[in-house]
Write an enzyme that holds these catalytic residues in place. Structure first.
Site, short mmCIF file in Angstrom:
data_model
loop_
_atom_site.label_atom_id
_atom_site.label_comp_id
_atom_site.label_asym_id
_atom_site.label_seq_id
_atom_site.Cartn_x
_atom_site.Cartn_y
_atom_site.Cartn_z
N GLU A 328 -44.63 43.30 -108.57
CA GLU A 328 -44.63 43.42 -107.11
C GLU A 328 -43.53 44.33 -106.58
O GLU A 328 -43.45 44.61 -105.39
CB GLU A 328 -44.46 42.02 -106.48
CG GLU A 328 -45.68 41.13 -106.59
CD GLU A 328 -45.69 40.26 -107.84
OE1 GLU A 328 -45.07 40.66 -108.85
OE2 GLU A 328 -46.31 39.19 -107.81
N LYS A 439 -35.92 19.73 -114.78
CA LYS A 439 -35.28 18.78 -113.86
C LYS A 439 -35.03 17.47 -114.60
O LYS A 439 -35.95 16.72 -114.90
CB LYS A 439 -36.17 18.53 -112.64
CG LYS A 439 -35.44 17.74 -111.59
CD LYS A 439 -36.12 17.79 -110.25
CE LYS A 439 -35.12 17.40 -109.18
NZ LYS A 439 -35.68 17.31 -107.87
P1 ADP Z 1 -45.97 38.87 -115.42
O1 ADP Z 1 -45.93 37.56 -114.66
O2 ADP Z 1 -47.28 39.50 -115.50
O3 ADP Z 1 -45.15 38.87 -116.66
P2 ADP Z 1 -44.00 40.60 -114.22
O4 ADP Z 1 -43.74 41.48 -115.36
O5 ADP Z 1 -44.12 41.17 -112.89
O6 ADP Z 1 -45.30 39.85 -114.41
O7 ADP Z 1 -42.94 39.44 -114.28
C1 ADP Z 1 -41.84 39.40 -113.43
C2 ADP Z 1 -40.98 38.24 -113.80
O8 ADP Z 1 -40.42 38.41 -115.10
C3 ADP Z 1 -39.78 38.06 -112.90
O9 ADP Z 1 -40.11 37.39 -111.72
C4 ADP Z 1 -38.84 37.26 -113.79
O10 ADP Z 1 -39.16 35.88 -113.78
C5 ADP Z 1 -39.13 37.79 -115.15
N1 ADP Z 1 -38.13 38.78 -115.55
C6 ADP Z 1 -38.23 40.12 -115.51
N2 ADP Z 1 -37.11 40.70 -115.99
C7 ADP Z 1 -36.26 39.70 -116.33
C8 ADP Z 1 -34.94 39.63 -116.89
N3 ADP Z 1 -34.26 40.72 -117.22
N4 ADP Z 1 -34.39 38.41 -117.07
C9 ADP Z 1 -35.06 37.28 -116.77
N5 ADP Z 1 -36.31 37.28 -116.26
C10 ADP Z 1 -36.90 38.46 -116.05
#
Ligand code: ADP
Length: 542
Positions: A328, A439
């Site tokens: 997004e 939790k």
């Molecule tokens: P999908 O749900 O298809 O994997 P995205 O690639 O858009 O979609 O995922 C985004 C999510 O990935 C973020 O909201 C977060 O939770 C996680 N994320 C991305 N990069 C990191 C990071 N460096 N550390 C922790 N979480 C991450």
């Protein structure tokens, strides 16, 4: 008083024409599905994109039409990245690892008119074709010689291009016109489409180009392991041509050994991808006793990179840039490059900063809020749900009023679903996805914290910490680990965790598995694990 400056639309095609003129000799090297390496310069690519544009117009594709791709990282996929939006159509990248059901849903939801697919995916699409729109045109990304026998009534990509010449002027599409569509994998409910505009895409390319000055400089050789079918390959497909970096494309060959060989043969400086990919490459490096020649940087994101992984690469002299973002957000939100004064800090201090998810890219604003929506201080201690806004963040989802209504808060900020802290210097620390937090007796346990600690133990190769239902505490953490040795010593792993965590944060059980389930985007699927272990009997409960 308004300024008196021209207003030219920002167009994706302008990146291509700039690369053609200014960085024309820089090249895309592709490890192909058919076998072998293919090379083409940005100059040659631009000419082929113009042929593709004419071919699309001849197929009846025009402004606003959705054009699907099911393809690995390679030069033909790059041509679609530019040729499709160039004529005002929308490049809809599909993740081939989605379930059949999800894929049928998004092809129909998007209303795709044409689908371009790599040879690899022909059998899969043959099976799914009955679920796809009847009038979908299929184009196989190969030449006449390699065209497979197929039940699909399919055209051949190279034939389409050969039938056109490259005399073509890119039309002046307004900058808010949609140019790309990418669905989030939708771990719950149906996938949701992020619909990028020419303006957001060009701004994102500039943002990545400016922020990633180690990787993105003229003449650098960079390798996107992150797929073109997932969140714009983190902006590499646009930033590299813009700055004149060479792209080395791995095609379908993503295991540690293949990556090592390609990186060494092509003298790749920087490679970008999710943590699981770097665990694979590190295993290969350990086996060969050295990193690939010329290797200087990894960009890691998509899920949290464990400090142990970051250190392992830094020990080899490979700069690690930890990034965070979302489909997004086009997707880059934060980047872990350190300021010069931070580079001079002692090793451990630098590693502490690098284990955070980095600092915001220009144009991205961030806030954290508590459950009442009250903003929390950026003091490094307070945590809250992370909200973002900016020109490269979605304002809603494609043709999905319900999800769009829920996406933004009353002030127009996008809710990421991540829980985080932000330090006074702007370093973001993701504690968890809200749905992965554990939790326990009214206290929250960060699964990422426990995983990071466990990954630092030599008996743990990879792991995930999940919540398991508990009669007294609601939920308790369980460590699911892939052992790094034949006889992992659970007591030693627990003793190591106890050094860093409070007693109530320690996992109630450790379960060893051969491998962890992955999502379509290559991340550990905690949803699958939670389902698998929903009835897991905790030792203490009996
Ligand atoms: P999908 O749900 O298809 O994997 P995205 O690639 O858009 O979609 O995922 C985004 C999510 O990935 C973020 O909201 C977060 O939770 C996680 N994320 C991305 N990069 C990191 C990071 N460096 N550390 C922790 N979480 C991450």
């Amino acid at each position: 008083m308004d300024g008196m400056m021209m207003h030219r639309p920002l167009r994706v095609a302008d990146i291509l024409t700039f690369a053609e003129e200014i960085h024309g000799q820089a090249e895309i090297v592709s490890s192909t599905v058919e076998g072998g390496l293919h090379r083409e310069s940005y100059f040659e690519m631009a000419a082929r994109c113009r042929r593709l544009a004419k071919a699309l117009l001849r197929l009846g594709i025009g402004l606003g039409d959705r054009v699907a791709t099911l393809a690995w990282n390679g030069y033909r996929h790059m041509e679609l990245y530019y040729g499709v939006p160039g004529i005002g159509a929308i490049c809809h990248t599909i993740n081939p690892r989605l379930s059949a059901e999800q894929m049928a849903y998004i092809v129909n939801h998007a209303g795709d008119r044409v689908m371009f697919l790599d040879l690899t995916f022909v059998p899969m699409v043959e099976k799914l074709a009955a679920e796809f729109p009847n009038d979908l045109t299929y184009v196989i990304l190969t030449d006449r010689v390699q065209m497979p026998a197929t039940t699909l009534d399919a055209l051949c990509y190279e034939d389409l291009l050969a039938a056109e010449d490259d005399a073509f002027d890119w039309p002046d599409v307004p900058e808010d016109t949609a140019c790309g569509l990418c669905y989030t994998s939708g771990t719950t409910g149906n996938p949701k489409g992020a619909l990028y505009s020419h303006r957001s895409m060009v701004l994102h390319a500039l943002l990545v180009g400016v922020s990633m000055q180690n990787s993105m400089t003229p003449g650098r050789r960079v390798l996107p392991v992150v797929p073109l079918f997932h969140a714009n390959a983190w902006g590499m497909a646009h930033a590299a041509p813009l700055v004149g970096a060479h792209l080395v494309m791995p095609g379908p060959h993503l295991d540690g050994a293949s990556l090592f060989d390609l990186m060494e043969a092509e003298r790749v400086f920087a490679a970008w991808g999710v943590p699981t990919v770097w665990l694979g490459l590190m295993a290969e490096i350990e086996q060969r006793g050295r990193p690939p020649e010329g290797f200087g940087e990894i960009v890691v994101g998509g899920s949290a990179a464990a400090p142990a992984l970051i250190r392992a690469f830094e020990y080899l002299g490979v700069n690690v840039c930890h990034a965070w973002g979302m489909t997004e957000m086009s997707p880059i939100g934060t980047l872990g490059n350190l300021a010069p004064e931070m580079q001079a800090l002692p090793f451990d201090e630098r590693m502490r900063l690098k284990s955070c998810q980095g600092r915001r890219a220009f144009g991205i604003d961030m806030k954290i809020v508590d459950e009442n929506g009250t903003r929390q201080p950026h003091d490094g201690a307070a945590t809250g749900e992370l909200f973002v806004r900016g020109n490269t963040v979605v304002s809603g989802y494609y043709d999905n009023a319900e999800a769009s209504a829920a996406a933004l808060d009353a002030d127009g900020w996008f809710g990421t679903g991540d829980v985080a802290a932000i330090s006074p210097e702007g370093f973001l620390t993701i504690t968890d996805r809200a749905k992965d937090l554990i939790k326990s007796g009214g206290e929250w346990i960060s699964s990422i914290d426990v995983e990071n600690m466990a990954m630092a133990h030599p008996h743990v190769a990879n792991c995930a910490v999940i919540a398991v239902p508990h009669p007294k505490w609601d939920e308790r953490p369980v460590l699911i680990a892939v052992p790094a040795v034949d006889q992992p010593d659970t007591d030693a792993v627990m003793a190591h965790l106890a050094e860093h965590l409070a007693t109530w944060q320690l996992p109630d059980d450790v379960v060893y598995v051969e491998e962890l389930p992955l999502t379509a985007t290559g991340k550990v699927s905690k949803l699958t694990l939670r389902r698998q272990y929903a009835d897991h009997e905790l030792p203490e409960v009996g």
